[in-house]
Design an enzyme around this catalytic site. Structure first.
Site, mmCIF file in Angstrom:
data_model
loop_
_atom_site.group_PDB
_atom_site.id
_atom_site.type_symbol
_atom_site.label_atom_id
_atom_site.label_comp_id
_atom_site.label_asym_id
_atom_site.label_seq_id
_atom_site.Cartn_x
_atom_site.Cartn_y
_atom_site.Cartn_z
ATOM 1 N N GLN A 294 83.939 21.274 48.263
ATOM 2 C CA GLN A 294 83.692 22.358 49.233
ATOM 3 C C GLN A 294 84.986 22.936 49.793
ATOM 4 O O GLN A 294 84.940 23.772 50.715
ATOM 5 C CB GLN A 294 82.802 21.850 50.383
ATOM 6 C CG GLN A 294 81.446 21.329 49.950
ATOM 7 C CD GLN A 294 80.506 22.420 49.417
ATOM 8 O OE1 GLN A 294 80.749 23.623 49.578
ATOM 9 N NE2 GLN A 294 79.427 22.003 48.765
ATOM 10 N N LYS B 152 80.861 26.070 42.117
ATOM 11 C CA LYS B 152 80.867 26.451 43.536
ATOM 12 C C LYS B 152 81.978 27.457 43.821
ATOM 13 O O LYS B 152 82.155 27.905 44.944
ATOM 14 C CB LYS B 152 81.052 25.215 44.420
ATOM 15 C CG LYS B 152 79.891 24.225 44.331
ATOM 16 C CD LYS B 152 80.139 23.057 45.252
ATOM 17 C CE LYS B 152 79.269 21.868 44.955
ATOM 18 N NZ LYS B 152 77.852 22.048 45.207
ATOM 19 N N HIS C 131 79.117 13.164 50.473
ATOM 20 C CA HIS C 131 78.017 13.493 49.559
ATOM 21 C C HIS C 131 77.672 12.209 48.781
ATOM 22 O O HIS C 131 78.546 11.369 48.579
ATOM 23 C CB HIS C 131 78.528 14.571 48.604
ATOM 24 C CG HIS C 131 77.517 15.155 47.675
ATOM 25 N ND1 HIS C 131 77.123 14.535 46.518
ATOM 26 C CD2 HIS C 131 76.826 16.321 47.715
ATOM 27 C CE1 HIS C 131 76.237 15.284 45.893
ATOM 28 N NE2 HIS C 131 76.035 16.385 46.594
ATOM 29 N N CYS D 295 71.910 15.990 49.915
ATOM 30 C CA CYS D 295 72.550 14.837 49.238
ATOM 31 C C CYS D 295 73.499 14.112 50.177
ATOM 32 O O CYS D 295 74.559 13.612 49.752
ATOM 33 C CB CYS D 295 73.271 15.252 47.956
ATOM 34 S SG CYS D 295 72.204 16.025 46.756
ATOM 35 N N ASP E 1 87.601 14.538 47.556
ATOM 36 C CA ASP E 1 86.496 15.318 47.007
ATOM 37 C C ASP E 1 86.673 16.747 47.525
ATOM 38 O O ASP E 1 86.446 17.029 48.703
ATOM 39 C CB ASP E 1 85.172 14.696 47.479
ATOM 40 C CG ASP E 1 83.966 15.560 47.141
ATOM 41 O OD1 ASP E 1 84.140 16.713 46.691
ATOM 42 O OD2 ASP E 1 82.828 15.083 47.362
HETATM 43 N N1 C6P Z 1 76.934 19.767 46.745
HETATM 44 C C1 C6P Z 1 75.289 21.108 47.886
HETATM 45 O O1 C6P Z 1 74.291 21.841 47.931
HETATM 46 P P1 C6P Z 1 78.343 18.587 41.581
HETATM 47 O O2 C6P Z 1 76.863 18.515 41.753
HETATM 48 O O3 C6P Z 1 78.856 17.515 40.687
HETATM 49 O O4 C6P Z 1 78.836 19.948 41.228
HETATM 50 O O5 C6P Z 1 78.961 18.334 43.047
HETATM 51 C C2 C6P Z 1 78.636 17.194 43.772
HETATM 52 C C3 C6P Z 1 79.206 17.312 45.162
HETATM 53 C C4 C6P Z 1 80.182 16.421 45.566
HETATM 54 N N2 C6P Z 1 80.782 16.537 46.762
HETATM 55 C C5 C6P Z 1 80.466 17.516 47.612
HETATM 56 C C6 C6P Z 1 81.193 17.622 48.912
HETATM 57 C C7 C6P Z 1 79.474 18.449 47.267
HETATM 58 O O6 C6P Z 1 79.175 19.422 48.106
HETATM 59 C C8 C6P Z 1 78.803 18.326 46.021
HETATM 60 C C9 C6P Z 1 77.668 19.245 45.662
HETATM 61 C C10 C6P Z 1 75.851 20.703 46.552
HETATM 62 O O7 C6P Z 1 75.843 20.726 48.917
HETATM 63 C C11 C6P Z 1 74.791 20.219 45.624
HETATM 64 S S1 C6P Z 1 74.051 18.718 46.148
#
Ligand code: C6P
Length: 406
Positions: free
Chosen positions: A202, A225, A121, A364, A199
């Site tokens: 997910q 999430k 991401h 993203c 990270d």
């Molecule tokens: N992915 C998606 O629709 P935040 O925005 O800080 O909560 O998470 C960022 C982020 C970082 N790593 C991974 C693997 C992610 O999936 C995400 C967030 C969302 O896929 C929003 S872009």
């Protein structure tokens, strides 16, 4: 007993019509819905005990502090951290990754190397690029094959005494691919003394997480999430590593003493929690952990994997569909395009008219889209409350989109 109707009854938002059709919410990788227990915990905090934490001797402040610290201990158990003070409250994964890359600045020098992967991401790309700009270090990117699987032989060739950080996601948000982080961590430990960052945005909502067994140095995830409010998240870091690194933000809460001659810092976790935290959200994150444990992590995983398998099988019965990472080990996500339909968002708009919420675009993860030479995909992502008939509705919707757009 896994009772899907009982689970759904805890999510009142699901019981509504969107564009005249029953809502089918398949955008859980972006953010999940929140069960009543999380919402009432959050509301109760504001209605009954709202006060700043760690600051007051008055009763409400003490109650708020106790509840937030109880939540920290729930999360400690949830990820099996050795100590509760290794659990830092953040705004989310993005903040966690920026925090880590910032506090590592002094540990890197020109020509050191940071390894990430093609599947990251943007949150796990840009903070490392910024760190490279600050230090002169170089970014190395583990490539993927046409299934989106990381090429670990290339990763092997990257590892050297120059490697100072390895930061990869556990599960890809764009494709749902489960990365072999156990192997990545073992290889990194064997060949380098690099910091290992995972990270978990997910993976925390879907898997049992054991940071001690994993033996990562840092593990970050977002609360929103995994059934908790937005603006919540966790950074786990090993005690000796966090203790040896400088603070991120300066301000209230993170000091031991402060004078114009200089400042000394608080111990963990407060050294990394400057300013007033999101107390209600952090307490509600504990309620989200309770929800997950009540349903059972094995039940969640089994159900979501069955949904994924069903969705993939049904979608592949359609002509002219391309699923990215079709043959890779995946969880919770199916990402696809329709042949002859150039723009994923057109499909998304037609699905929305049918009450079906999916995400379209680059998610993203522009490098993944560049690799497949596409602008974006249609992504359906699952949570514990999704039902098989919702997948049937998705497939019907995709068929309709195919007819309308080709
Ligand atoms: N992915 C998606 O629709 P935040 O925005 O800080 O909560 O998470 C960022 C982020 C970082 N790593 C991974 C693997 C992610 O999936 C995400 C967030 C969302 O896929 C929003 S872009």
């Amino acid at each position: 007993m896994f009772d899907i109707q009982e689970i759904r009854s805890q999510f009142s938002i699901l019981d509504q019509k969107v564009n005249g059709k029953p809502l089918v919410y398949l955008d859980n990788a972006a953010t999940s819905q929140k069960p009543d227990s999380v919402l009432t915990t959050w509301e109760r905090y504001y209605k009954e005990i709202n006060a700043n934490v760690h600051r007051g001797i008055h009763t409400l402040s003490q109650l708020a502090t106790e509840e937030m610290e109880l939540s920290r201990r729930k999360i400690q158990k949830f990820i099996n951290a050795k100590h509760d003070f290794e659990v830092i409250f953040t705004k989310g994964t993005t903040e966690g990754l920026n925090l880590i890359s910032y506090i590592l600045t002094q540990k890197l020098k020109k020509d050191d190397e940071i390894i990430i992967s093609y599947l990251e991401h943007h949150s796990n790309i840009v903070p490392w690029q910024l760190l490279c700009e600050r230090t002169g270090a170089k970014l190395k990117v583990i490539p993927i094959d046409e299934q989106g699987i990381l090429q670990l032989d290339v990763f092997d060739s990257f590892l050297s005494e120059k490697t100072k950080v390895v930061s990869v996601n556990h599960v890809s948000n764009a494709l749902g691919i489960v990365n072999p982080i156990e192997e990545i961590i073992a290889k990194t430990r064997k060949n380098t003394d690099a910091y290992i960052v995972i990270d978990g945005a997910q993976s925390a909502p879907h898997f049992v997480i054991d940071v001690q067994k994993m033996d990562c140095d840092f593990y970050v995830f977002s609360g929103h999430k995994m059934y908790a409010p937005m603006g919540t998240g966790i950074l786990y870091g090993k005690q000796h590593i966090l203790e040896g690194l400088p603070p991120f933000h300066g301000g209230g809460e993170m000091i031991a003493t402060c004078s114009f001659d200089g400042t000394t810092y608080a111990g963990l976790p407060f050294k990394y929690e400057a300013g007033t935290p999101n107390v209600g959200g952090n307490i509600a994150l504990g309620a989200a952990v309770d929800f997950i444990l009540r349903v059972g992590q094995e039940n969640i995983q089994k159900h979501e994997n069955a949904l994924l398998e069903y969705a993939q099988r049904k979608l592949l019965e359609l002509d002219g569909i391309k699923i990215y990472g079709e043959k890779a080990n995946r969880t919770g996500v199916v990402s696809f395009n329709l042949e002859g339909v150039g723009i994923a968002s057109d499909v998304g708009m037609i699905l929305d008219k049918l009450g079906i919420a999916v995400r379209t675009g680059h998610h993203c993860t522009q490098p993944i889209m560049d690799f497949f030479n596409i602008a974006g995909t249609v992504r359906a992502s699952f949570a514990v409350y999704n039902e098989f008939h919702e997948i049937d509705l998705l497939v019907e919707g995709v068929k309709k989109a195919q007819k309308m757009l080709s």
